[in-house]
Design an enzyme around this catalytic site. Sequence first.
Site, PDB file in Angstrom:
ATOM      1  N   HIS A   1      48.459  39.329  33.618  1.00  0.00           N
ATOM      2  CA  HIS A   1      49.014  39.037  34.943  1.00  0.00           C
ATOM      3  C   HIS A   1      48.395  37.769  35.519  1.00  0.00           C
ATOM      4  O   HIS A   1      49.081  36.754  35.681  1.00  0.00           O
ATOM      5  CB  HIS A   1      48.784  40.236  35.873  1.00  0.00           C
ATOM      6  CG  HIS A   1      49.311  40.036  37.254  1.00  0.00           C
ATOM      7  ND1 HIS A   1      48.836  40.719  38.343  1.00  0.00           N
ATOM      8  CD2 HIS A   1      50.266  39.203  37.745  1.00  0.00           C
ATOM      9  CE1 HIS A   1      49.480  40.335  39.432  1.00  0.00           C
ATOM     10  NE2 HIS A   1      50.344  39.411  39.093  1.00  0.00           N
TER      11      HIS A   1
ATOM     12  N   HIS B   1      49.871  33.532  36.689  1.00  0.00           N
ATOM     13  CA  HIS B   1      49.375  32.796  37.856  1.00  0.00           C
ATOM     14  C   HIS B   1      48.644  31.513  37.450  1.00  0.00           C
ATOM     15  O   HIS B   1      49.053  30.402  37.785  1.00  0.00           O
ATOM     16  CB  HIS B   1      48.430  33.679  38.676  1.00  0.00           C
ATOM     17  CG  HIS B   1      49.114  34.734  39.473  1.00  0.00           C
ATOM     18  ND1 HIS B   1      49.329  34.642  40.828  1.00  0.00           N
ATOM     19  CD2 HIS B   1      49.627  35.932  39.106  1.00  0.00           C
ATOM     20  CE1 HIS B   1      49.941  35.719  41.266  1.00  0.00           C
ATOM     21  NE2 HIS B   1      50.129  36.531  40.232  1.00  0.00           N
TER      22      HIS B   1
ATOM     23  N   HIS C   1      56.444  37.605  35.200  1.00  0.00           N
ATOM     24  CA  HIS C   1      55.596  38.003  36.318  1.00  0.00           C
ATOM     25  C   HIS C   1      56.117  39.272  36.980  1.00  0.00           C
ATOM     26  O   HIS C   1      55.334  40.162  37.334  1.00  0.00           O
ATOM     27  CB  HIS C   1      55.500  36.880  37.354  1.00  0.00           C
ATOM     28  CG  HIS C   1      54.663  37.257  38.544  1.00  0.00           C
ATOM     29  ND1 HIS C   1      55.218  37.647  39.749  1.00  0.00           N
ATOM     30  CD2 HIS C   1      53.322  37.356  38.696  1.00  0.00           C
ATOM     31  CE1 HIS C   1      54.253  37.945  40.589  1.00  0.00           C
ATOM     32  NE2 HIS C   1      53.089  37.780  39.996  1.00  0.00           N
TER      33      HIS C   1
ATOM     34  N   ASN D   1      54.009  42.726  37.606  1.00  0.00           N
ATOM     35  CA  ASN D   1      53.473  42.824  38.963  1.00  0.00           C
ATOM     36  C   ASN D   1      54.029  43.973  39.789  1.00  0.00           C
ATOM     37  O   ASN D   1      53.278  44.712  40.416  1.00  0.00           O
ATOM     38  CB  ASN D   1      53.714  41.513  39.718  1.00  0.00           C
ATOM     39  CG  ASN D   1      53.077  41.521  41.092  1.00  0.00           C
ATOM     40  OD1 ASN D   1      51.859  41.390  41.241  1.00  0.00           O
ATOM     41  ND2 ASN D   1      53.896  41.705  42.118  1.00  0.00           N
TER      42      ASN D   1
ATOM     43  N   ILE E   1      53.510  36.497  44.738  1.00  0.00           N
ATOM     44  CA  ILE E   1      52.628  37.539  45.264  1.00  0.00           C
ATOM     45  C   ILE E   1      51.641  37.920  44.182  1.00  0.00           C
ATOM     46  O   ILE E   1      51.937  37.724  42.987  1.00  0.00           O
ATOM     47  CB  ILE E   1      53.414  38.789  45.735  1.00  0.00           C
ATOM     48  CG1 ILE E   1      52.513  39.807  46.452  1.00  0.00           C
ATOM     49  CG2 ILE E   1      54.118  39.426  44.567  1.00  0.00           C
ATOM     50  CD1 ILE E   1      51.950  39.306  47.755  1.00  0.00           C
TER      51      ILE E   1
END
Length: 919
Positions: A578, A583, A770, A774, A919
């Site tokens: 993740h 990110h 993602h 997530n 997020i």
Amino acid sequence: MALAKELMGYPLTSKRPLLVWSASHFKKRTQPTQLSIKPFDRRPRTSKSGVVAAISEDLVKTPRFNTTTGDRKSEEEEKAAVKFKVRAVVTVRNKNKEDFKETLVKHLDAFGDKIGRNIVLELVSTELDPKTNMPKKSNAAVLKDWSKKSKTKAERVHYTAEFTVDAAFGSPGAITVMNKHQKEFFLESITIEGFAVGPVHFPCNSWVQSQKDHPEKRIFFTNQPFLPSGTPDGLKKLRERELKNLRGDGSGVRKLSDRIYDFDVYNDLGNPDKSSELSRPKLGGKEIPYPRRCRTGRHPTDTDKEAESRVEKPLPMYVPRDEQFEETKQKTFAAGRLKAVLHHLVPSLKASILAEDFADFGEIDGLYKEGLLLKLGFQDEIFDKFPLPKAIVNTLQESSKGLLKYDTPKILSKDKNAWLRDDEFARQAIAGINPVNIERVRTFPPVSNLDPEIYGPQHSALTSDHIIGHLDGLSVQQALEENRLYMLNYHDIFLPFLDRINALDGRKAYATRTIFFLTRLGTLKPVAIELSLPPHGPNHRSKRVVTPPVDATSNWVWQLAKAHVSSNDAGIHQLVNHWLRTHACLEPFILAAHRQMSAMHPIFKLLDPHMRYTLEINALARQSLISADGVIEEGFTAGSYGMEMSAAAYKSSWRFDMEGLPADLIRRGIAVPDPTKPHGLKLLIEDYPYANDGLLLWSAIQTWVRTYVERYYPNPNLIKTDSELQSWYSESINVGHADLRDAEWWPELNTADDLASILTTLIWLASAQHAALNFGQYPYGGYVPNRPPLMRRLIPDESDPEYASFISDPEKFYFSAMPSLLQTSKFMAVVDTLSTHSPDEEYIGERQQPSIWTGDAEIVDAFYGFAAEIGRIEKEIEERNSDPDRRNRCGAGVLPYELLVPSSEPGVTCRGVPNSVSI
């Protein structure tokens, strides 16, 4: 008047039709478009005389002879002498809520506007003035009625401005904006009306700062895409100037109002000035390779000059102004943060009243049924004794009605005991929140790649005897040959850190390997779990194998072993799959895109929605999630060594060429190339919901991107000579991923196929990958026994002193090994926030201003076709979730797999694929 007739008769011709996707999704364009544009030379065509002028009732006639010399005017002079008025409609987005200071400054600006401190605009032509060799410009124009509309409560307010241009002005290509007010404002768009080419659109979506803070005029370009080589002469210098402004000079402390994109290492996670225990190593560089993050330029700490000083919440971290959360998103995130703080606060206050551990499963269930306050036994009269602000006390009193009451996680919605079953434990490896680690076993027993001199024998302790009784009559060799053995392998990533992790207070972990068998029904079942510790001497038992239970004692051991596997899985999911892979590894590509590609560049326009909010959420993560004593350190097994584990994974296993879905499935042995199959792959686990649905989205993204790329790059030479594109890709690698820049696996960028592959991978990672990793965090992890983020005790064997207490009360021992009430409540609150969709979310297949984000009408049509394909995929996924033959997503008590369903409502929904890592 011949000139006026020529202006009014500006010719409009149709474009060459663009054939993309399939006949069912697109139509050939036969109707005329606003202006005729060669597909790859992005300059507007003009009439025979070269005039692209305004249409206006205010046509000013002037003499056709020079009044000074008496000579007849040249054609250029004649055109310059004819003036036209055109109108700008300017859309400004208001804040919904303003504090006292903002309201006061707003009133001052309204007054200042009346006395000449205005918003000033100026149109810039695509053409150069032959006399000055500078871009042609309109007169300066001010926004009308700013003071009159200053009290308007609407979200969007429309203003107008009037420009005067001459007949030789040409087409508008840019507009400059100067804000002479005291306060910044959000400029959403500008539309110019009155030119023969029709309305000219400027999608802006940017904060315009006050002249006192940023003296330079802001530059906005039309929505018309231009490659660098096709930039009109009048825009070339502006294009270069804007990019120079965005790059900055690499020095100074960044202000929150800045729009500067630059790179730095991760040297701001620790806080050595506060405590030596909060010191953290620098990530990025030869010693610990890592991607780069956005530079803030903050001063170094007093204790360590290589560490950057901290900005603690609630103070904001710097990201370029336009990357900050918009108001709706900020409100959603802030509410989640408050919720997390209060969830953490209450157990802290109550720690002396209630035992730290859960007593039984009923106590965990009480968090959802009763709410945390009732669970803890709070009474209203106790609130008065809290030394807290009244606002927080009031919030606490109301909390049992919502704020401090946990929603029931989805994992409990269909069968509250499903998580205990082995088939559900296995199903989540291919349809849960971390479906990207499962791999096919190629060699049995598995072999480690770690140094045997340091970490002991490379061979696993697993043997054929451990699993032979669970293979439906097959031998181990037969199971391997039939592709029936799979594995979750966390041995090599965890083992080098275990001595340090297990020395931490309240942390205990193994390095695990879990073997699964693929049944004839297409489901997986776990058949063995290997638990490894670092070797300490020749007589130390460092490896242990646990197999499915045969009695009560082995059942509890098996449940604890599965919990340790889930804890390993939760840590790698969060820190590697993740955080790192979506990110952190995307941030360099985003920074380089803003620094090297103009907003006019067609590839920037393509990537723009997939970069939204990522820099902001990553900055917030550095502030409170991955920082020293942050949520990740407090809540996950690896503790203060978590980011070093993330860096170890980056160094040893991250490869950009393997980040696309097909390449990743092949790398893990889950799929093999097969040109006869859809997507060119044969899945060896046919009912693999993440891969099944992911390939639908991957193919849709790939088709859309190929269509887009081929539109602007019909031959490879255009890619090789595109200076901005090449600079973007080069900087992403050589600066943003500097520590891996010499790796041989980086894809080349020489052809349209190269570019389409790179862009498809980036868009996949930002959107579908993602989302899959997530938005199921609370639905699956909110019930902590299903996926404990940390474990506090190892599993005792008969020689351990703890074994007697385990045998006497296994349930009590089980909960003493699980996260405590305090750890559980904080973790649940944080993953609830991270799993929440904001009301302003933009999902795949959506864009702001969908009809005018680009001036290329063919591409607008292609995008609507892409959106239609996304809608079709959503329906197909819904049908799959109702197919009883797909046992990994349909059946009694089985959750449907919805994490890759494209659309969603706001909130925690366990579905929805936003465009970006937001997020």
